[in-house]
Structures are given as structure tokens and as C-alpha cells.
Design an enzyme around this catalytic site. Structure first.
Site, PDB file in Angstrom:
ATOM      1  N   HIS A   7       0.607  -0.745  -0.365  1.00  0.00           N
ATOM      2  CA  HIS A   7       0.203  -0.015   0.264  1.00  0.00           C
ATOM      3  C   HIS A   7       0.873   1.222  -0.341  1.00  0.00           C
ATOM      4  O   HIS A   7       2.090   0.937   0.485  1.00  0.00           O
ATOM      5  CB  HIS A   7      -1.236  -0.428   0.620  1.00  0.00           C
ATOM      6  CG  HIS A   7      -0.527  -0.185   2.465  1.00  0.00           C
ATOM      7  ND1 HIS A   7       0.210  -1.078   2.911  1.00  0.00           N
ATOM      8  CD2 HIS A   7      -0.416   1.245   3.457  1.00  0.00           C
ATOM      9  CE1 HIS A   7       0.617  -1.138   4.331  1.00  0.00           C
ATOM     10  NE2 HIS A   7       0.354   0.549   4.364  1.00  0.00           N
ATOM     11  N   HIS A  79       3.982   7.222   3.126  1.00  0.00           N
ATOM     12  CA  HIS A  79       5.011   5.805   4.042  1.00  0.00           C
ATOM     13  C   HIS A  79       4.624   5.419   2.601  1.00  0.00           C
ATOM     14  O   HIS A  79       3.094   4.775   2.338  1.00  0.00           O
ATOM     15  CB  HIS A  79       5.091   4.991   5.283  1.00  0.00           C
ATOM     16  CG  HIS A  79       3.776   4.371   5.271  1.00  0.00           C
ATOM     17  ND1 HIS A  79       2.664   5.491   6.401  1.00  0.00           N
ATOM     18  CD2 HIS A  79       3.358   3.374   5.305  1.00  0.00           C
ATOM     19  CE1 HIS A  79       1.937   4.386   6.753  1.00  0.00           C
ATOM     20  NE2 HIS A  79       2.355   3.199   6.210  1.00  0.00           N
ATOM     21  N   GLU A 130       7.180   0.994   5.435  1.00  0.00           N
ATOM     22  CA  GLU A 130       6.887  -0.430   6.141  1.00  0.00           C
ATOM     23  C   GLU A 130       7.475  -0.991   5.208  1.00  0.00           C
ATOM     24  O   GLU A 130       6.981  -1.635   4.321  1.00  0.00           O
ATOM     25  CB  GLU A 130       5.695   0.447   5.625  1.00  0.00           C
ATOM     26  CG  GLU A 130       4.997  -0.714   7.276  1.00  0.00           C
ATOM     27  CD  GLU A 130       3.071  -0.725   7.840  1.00  0.00           C
ATOM     28  OE1 GLU A 130       2.658   0.319   6.255  1.00  0.00           O
ATOM     29  OE2 GLU A 130       3.037  -0.971   8.630  1.00  0.00           O
TER      30      GLU A 130
HETATM   31 CO    CO Z   1       1.022   1.187   6.250  1.00  0.00          CO
END
Ligand code: CO
Length: 134
Positions: A7, A79, A130
């Protein structure tokens, strides 16, 4: 080491307005908001055919997203999340190369119920990364 883009997370000052923009203007499929107090965020998931977008709104005091929004009042990309097959092996490989893992270095359970880690943006082109266990 890294696999699929899981994502892209966008910090937003107004979750309802963000939802309206993506649902009504862009025609995307959006979830109900989900509170994640352990991460200091309220999250909405936007499901696209090949990946997800997540909206992050600050939740509670000391939210890491609140600081970001002080510098980016209209919101912005916070992020990006890549999948890895083995998060502990990925962490150890990165640490051995001098990359910095945020926090205590131990994976936490992320928005999708899987272990996640965050990598210091200064080590990765100014972008907070991440890693999520696939
Ligand atoms: Co995230």
C-alpha cells in the site's frame, strides 16, 4: 528482498473529506474507518485492483501522523509499504547493511494483522518505508 507494493499511505487532515474525494470524485472503493490506537491513527482503506491506498488521520495525542501534518497541512504521502517473505530475515539483512529500523526493532502488528517494521526515511531516498510480512 522486497516484493509486492502492499500500500501507499497518505496522511490526511480530514478523513471524511479524503473518503469523499476518492469515493465520489475518483470512483474508488473505500472502507469504513478503523481505529488503531496502538499506532495513533484512524485508517481508511482504498482498494484498487493492484494495490491499496490507506488514509491516515491522527488519533489521540502524540500521533506520529500529527507531526507530519504540521509540516504538510494539506496531507501527503506518509509511507509506502512493501511485502517481504520473512520480516525478521529482512530486518537482519538491512541492519547488517547499516540501515536503521525505527523503534525497538521488533515487528509490531500492522493494519492488516501482520507483522510490520518501519525503516528510516534518510536511508531510503527520503521515504518512510514499511515492511509487511507477506
Ligand atoms: Co502502512
Amino acid at each position: 528482498m522486497i516484493g509486492r507494493l502492499n500500500h501507499v499511505a497518505i496522511a490526511v487532515p480530514d478523513l471524511a473529506a479524503a473518503v469523499a474525494t476518492y469515493r465520489d470524485v475518483l470512483g474508488a472503493e473505500v472502507s469504513q474507518p478503523v481505529d488503531q490506537p496502538e499506532h495513533g491513527v484512524r485508517v481508511v482503506f482504498v482498494t484498487l485492483p493492484n494495490t491499496k491506498i490507506e488514509f491516515l488521520e491522527p488519533l489521540g495525542s502524540g500521533s506520529p501522523v500529527a507531526k507530519f501534518l504540521e509540516r504538510n497541512e494539506a496531507g501527503g504521502i506518509h509511507h509506502i509499504c512493501y511485502e517481504v517473505d520473512d520480516i525478521l530475515a529482512a530486518r537482519d539483512t538491512l541492519l547488517a547493511q547499516g540501515a536503521r529500523v525505527l523503534g525497538d526493532g521488533e515487528p509490531k502488528i500492522g493494519a492488516h494483522g501482520k507483522p510490520v517494521l518501519f525503516l528510516h526515511p534518510k536511508d531510503f531516498l527520503g521515504t518512510l518505508i514499511e515492511l509487511e510480512q507477506a
